[in-house]
Design a protein around this motif. Structure first.
Motif, PDB file in Angstrom:
ATOM      1  N   MET A 102     -10.914  -1.065  28.250  1.00  0.00           N
ATOM      2  CA  MET A 102     -11.179  -0.531  26.908  1.00  0.00           C
ATOM      3  C   MET A 102     -11.345   0.986  26.949  1.00  0.00           C
ATOM      4  O   MET A 102     -10.790   1.721  26.124  1.00  0.00           O
ATOM      5  N   HIS A 103     -12.136   1.446  27.912  1.00  0.00           N
ATOM      6  CA  HIS A 103     -12.430   2.874  28.018  1.00  0.00           C
ATOM      7  C   HIS A 103     -11.144   3.672  28.245  1.00  0.00           C
ATOM      8  O   HIS A 103     -10.945   4.738  27.647  1.00  0.00           O
ATOM      9  N   THR A 104     -10.261   3.152  29.068  1.00  0.00           N
ATOM     10  CA  THR A 104      -9.008   3.855  29.380  1.00  0.00           C
ATOM     11  C   THR A 104      -8.099   3.915  28.158  1.00  0.00           C
ATOM     12  O   THR A 104      -7.482   4.948  27.876  1.00  0.00           O
ATOM     13  N   ILE A 105      -8.009   2.824  27.412  1.00  0.00           N
ATOM     14  CA  ILE A 105      -7.176   2.819  26.198  1.00  0.00           C
ATOM     15  C   ILE A 105      -7.798   3.724  25.133  1.00  0.00           C
ATOM     16  O   ILE A 105      -7.080   4.443  24.415  1.00  0.00           O
TER      17      ILE A 105
ATOM     18  N   LEU B  82       1.400   5.214  33.804  1.00  0.00           N
ATOM     19  CA  LEU B  82       0.440   4.142  33.516  1.00  0.00           C
ATOM     20  C   LEU B  82       0.932   3.321  32.329  1.00  0.00           C
ATOM     21  O   LEU B  82       1.436   3.878  31.343  1.00  0.00           O
ATOM     22  N   PHE B  83       0.772   1.989  32.425  1.00  0.00           N
ATOM     23  CA  PHE B  83       1.299   1.087  31.404  1.00  0.00           C
ATOM     24  C   PHE B  83       0.274   0.021  31.024  1.00  0.00           C
ATOM     25  O   PHE B  83      -0.570  -0.371  31.838  1.00  0.00           O
ATOM     26  N   VAL B  84       0.371  -0.430  29.773  1.00  0.00           N
ATOM     27  CA  VAL B  84      -0.396  -1.578  29.291  1.00  0.00           C
ATOM     28  C   VAL B  84       0.548  -2.766  29.265  1.00  0.00           C
ATOM     29  O   VAL B  84       1.578  -2.737  28.590  1.00  0.00           O
TER      30      VAL B  84
ATOM     31  N   LEU C 228       1.113   4.224  28.646  1.00  0.00           N
ATOM     32  CA  LEU C 228      -0.228   4.654  28.250  1.00  0.00           C
ATOM     33  C   LEU C 228      -0.397   6.105  28.698  1.00  0.00           C
ATOM     34  O   LEU C 228      -0.410   6.394  29.900  1.00  0.00           O
ATOM     35  N   GLY C 229      -0.478   7.024  27.759  1.00  0.00           N
ATOM     36  CA  GLY C 229      -0.589   8.433  28.103  1.00  0.00           C
ATOM     37  C   GLY C 229       0.769   9.058  28.378  1.00  0.00           C
ATOM     38  O   GLY C 229       1.795   8.597  27.874  1.00  0.00           O
TER      39      GLY C 229
ATOM     40  N   HIS D 274      -4.575   9.596  34.582  1.00  0.00           N
ATOM     41  CA  HIS D 274      -5.133   8.743  33.526  1.00  0.00           C
ATOM     42  C   HIS D 274      -5.936   7.587  34.123  1.00  0.00           C
ATOM     43  O   HIS D 274      -6.975   7.196  33.584  1.00  0.00           O
ATOM     44  N   MET D 275      -5.438   7.030  35.223  1.00  0.00           N
ATOM     45  CA  MET D 275      -6.114   5.881  35.816  1.00  0.00           C
ATOM     46  C   MET D 275      -7.492   6.253  36.368  1.00  0.00           C
ATOM     47  O   MET D 275      -8.365   5.387  36.504  1.00  0.00           O
TER      48      MET D 275
END
Length: 596
Positions: free
Chosen positions: A134-137, A228-230, A277-278, A286-287
């Motif tokens: 959650m925090h990363t998104i 980085l990917f979701v 993501l990003g 980002h990670m």
């Protein structure tokens, strides 16, 4: 044997007496978070931990997770406990109100992680990793991604993971091979194998959101080419509802030493659909948003196992009758004295007590700096908190887990042969604890980050704010007879710490291996020093409280005794560490590899 009780009194002391938590919350825009509200929240969390999670600890260890027809089934009771956790609103605590969260300080989430993790760390990991996702998104996602993923994650309907490690790469993420193929619709197809994925598959929630590191076809080599990917386990429709199963599956479960109740998976990504993501090729940066929160969480694991072990060892030592005290009979009504009267048992118990309570102070200190870094309206204060948190994070992660494992090991030793069997839960506690020094970068990796990047890489500037705090505290103790000797001891070590940092920097100019040779000893020395700083603050508070009528003077006297023990028997360990570092790298590197 389930005797676990949440240490609410010590948590309250650390928050409100040591760190003045009400004033802290007011300063970051959370004036409603007072002692009464926090006490009610902590009390309810403690009830859930003691009544629901603690009995499931041995169940999870004995049953483990099962891979059945391609799906992971968690131990009996885990799913029901998770539903209770969600129904109570615990996942929403520290998350943004814009997406269904309560918006409370991150530090409260840290304390919740300690409370629910201590009696059952394997279960707590499912919830903890979701917080990181959650925090990363929240930090790096687009508004569409936030709307798409955060409400379900925050409610607990979905959970999250971090997918970094590959079998050939380990901690060297620059070697990863997982591919991300761009598609005409803006999505990406992810293909590769990730190992050691905690909570990677399970039956607790309806969907699992994987945060995955992968490489685009034209990406540069090494860490500069990682994105980085979701990637959800189940794909989503345009309206956000669940569609078909995605191309990600659990091919096997790791056969582990401990934390059997948590599913550690080998995940196969076979053209799994995901979204970026990003920024492209900024994935590792980002990670770190996820990893740094996870590193604080891993530090809490050291605290959790230390606390659990200490409670069992203390109880056993009070009840177990064996031999007579050498200084005279203490239990005239019984055939022997309780073993808690024997000096060696006291040595082990006081080591545990001083480390447990010291690690708690360290963890909360870092979490409060995290709050300031996120919410302070003063840009300079916010940046100083960011810098200090960067310095503290590898210490919290590595020192806390090393000291936590030592404490868990001593707890088993206090019980002798009874500790080695399952009845008291200490052999499980020790097995579960062992992974903590490996998670999120081993102690050696954390030590290189601390010494190489955070201290030497910044020219020693990151040390200045912490050294200023230590210096101010020591000066404030000069006129207090009971504290002056400890303040002088801490001030001397703080000066040696600075000089040692400069010494290693000079040596490394001639031989870069000097950094690696000193790193772990440097980190442990740093941890002992920062915990000594916090113990001195705790002594100051305890003396102030004992100067007036209090309901529980024994609590404060115990604080003073534990601090005295720490300064007399634990802090001197730094002298040996300093000598080892000063010996240089030659005694490590002179032997040819073939001669080992």
């Amino acid at each position: 044997m389930n005797n676990y009780r949440t240490p609410l009194r010590d948590i309250d002391f650390t928050l409100f007496e040591l760190f003045k938590y009400e004033q802290h919350c007011g300063a970051i825009g959370h004036a409603s978070v007072d002692r009464e509200l926090t006490g009610a929240f902590l009390g309810e969390a403690a009830r859930f931990a003691e009544e629901v999670l603690a009995p499931l600890g041995p169940v999870g260890d004995q049953q483990g997770c099962k891979l059945i027809d391609g799906n992971v089934v968690t131990p009996s009771g885990f799913k029901q406990a998770y539903q209770q956790y969600c129904d109570a609103g615990w996942p929403t605590l520290s998350r943004s109100t814009a997406y269904g969260g309560q918006g409370l300080p991150q530090s409260l989430g840290v304390i919740l992680s300690e409370i629910i993790g201590t009696p059952n760390w394997a279960w707590g990991m499912y919830a903890g990793l979701s917080q990181g996702a959650m925090h990363t998104i929240e930090i790096h996602g687009t508004e569409q991604q936030k709307q798409q993923y955060l409400p379900a994650l925050i409610s607990g309907r979905w959970t999250g993971t971090m997918c970094l490690t590959e079998a050939h790469a380990g901690s060297d993420l620059g070697l990863l091979r997982t591919r991300a193929e761009p598609q005409p619709d803006g999505s990406y197809l992810i293909t590769g194998t990730k190992i050691f994925i905690s909570s990677g598959d399970h039956d607790l929630a309806e969907n699992i959101v994987h945060i995955v590191l992968a490489r685009l076809p034209d990406a540069p080599a090494g860490t500069k080419g990682i994105s980085l990917f979701v990637v959800p386990k189940i794909q989503l429709k345009d309206d956000g509802s669940l569609a078909s199963v995605n191309g990600v599956s659990c091919s096997s479960l790791e056969d582990k030493m401990g934390i059997h109740g948590n599913a550690t998976c080998v995940l196969q990504f076979e053209g799994a659909k995901g979204c970026l993501l990003g920024e492209v090729n900024k994935g590792l940066n980002h990670m770190f948003t996820f990893m740094n929160l996870a590193r604080i969480g891993s530090g809490l694991q050291g605290l959790a196992h230390a606390e659990f072990g200490y409670q069992q060892a203390r109880l056993y030592a009070r009840e177990r009758l064996q031999m007579r005290s050498l200084s005279g009979v203490k239990n005239t009504a019984g055939p022997a004295d309780p073993i808690i009267v024997h000096p060696d048992i006291r040595r082990m118990l006081l080591t545990q007590k001083s480390l447990v309570e010291g690690i708690r102070m360290l963890s909360y200190y870092a979490s409060i700096k995290m709050d300031v870094s996120q919410h302070s309206t003063d840009a300079d204060e916010r940046q100083q908190a960011v810098d200090l948190l960067g310095l503290l994070t590898p210490i919290v992660k590595a020192f806390s887990t090393e000291a936590g494992f030592e404490s868990a090991n001593l707890a088993l030793q206090c019980l002798g042969g009874h500790g080695y069997i399952r009845d008291w839960g200490l052999e499980q506690n020790l097995r579960d604890c062992r992974i903590a020094t490996l998670y999120e970068g081993t102690t050696g990796i954390q030590a290189l980050d601390l010494l190489g990047r955070k201290v030497l890489g910044a020219g020693g500037k990151t040390l200045a704010p912490l050294i200023d705090e230590i210096t101010q505290l020591c000066r404030s103790c000069d006129d207090t007879e009971q504290l002056a000797a400890h303040a002088a001891q801490l001030a001397t070590l703080s000066e040696e710490w600075q000089q040692l940092s400069m010494h290693i920097a000079r040596q490394a100019q001639q031989n870069p291996d000097e950094i690696g040779a000193a790193a772990v000893d440097y980190l442990m020395c740093s941890g002992y020093l920062v915990v000594a700083f916090l113990w001195l603050k705790a002594q100051q508070v305890a003396l102030r409280q004992l100067a007036q009528p209090v309901a529980d003077p024994g609590f404060y006297r115990a604080k003073l005794a534990a601090a005295e023990f720490y300064f007399a028997r634990i802090l001197p360990r730094t002298m040996g560490l300093i000598k080892a570092m000063e010996s240089g790298a030659d005694n490590l590197m002179s032997l040819a590899s073939a001669d080992f």
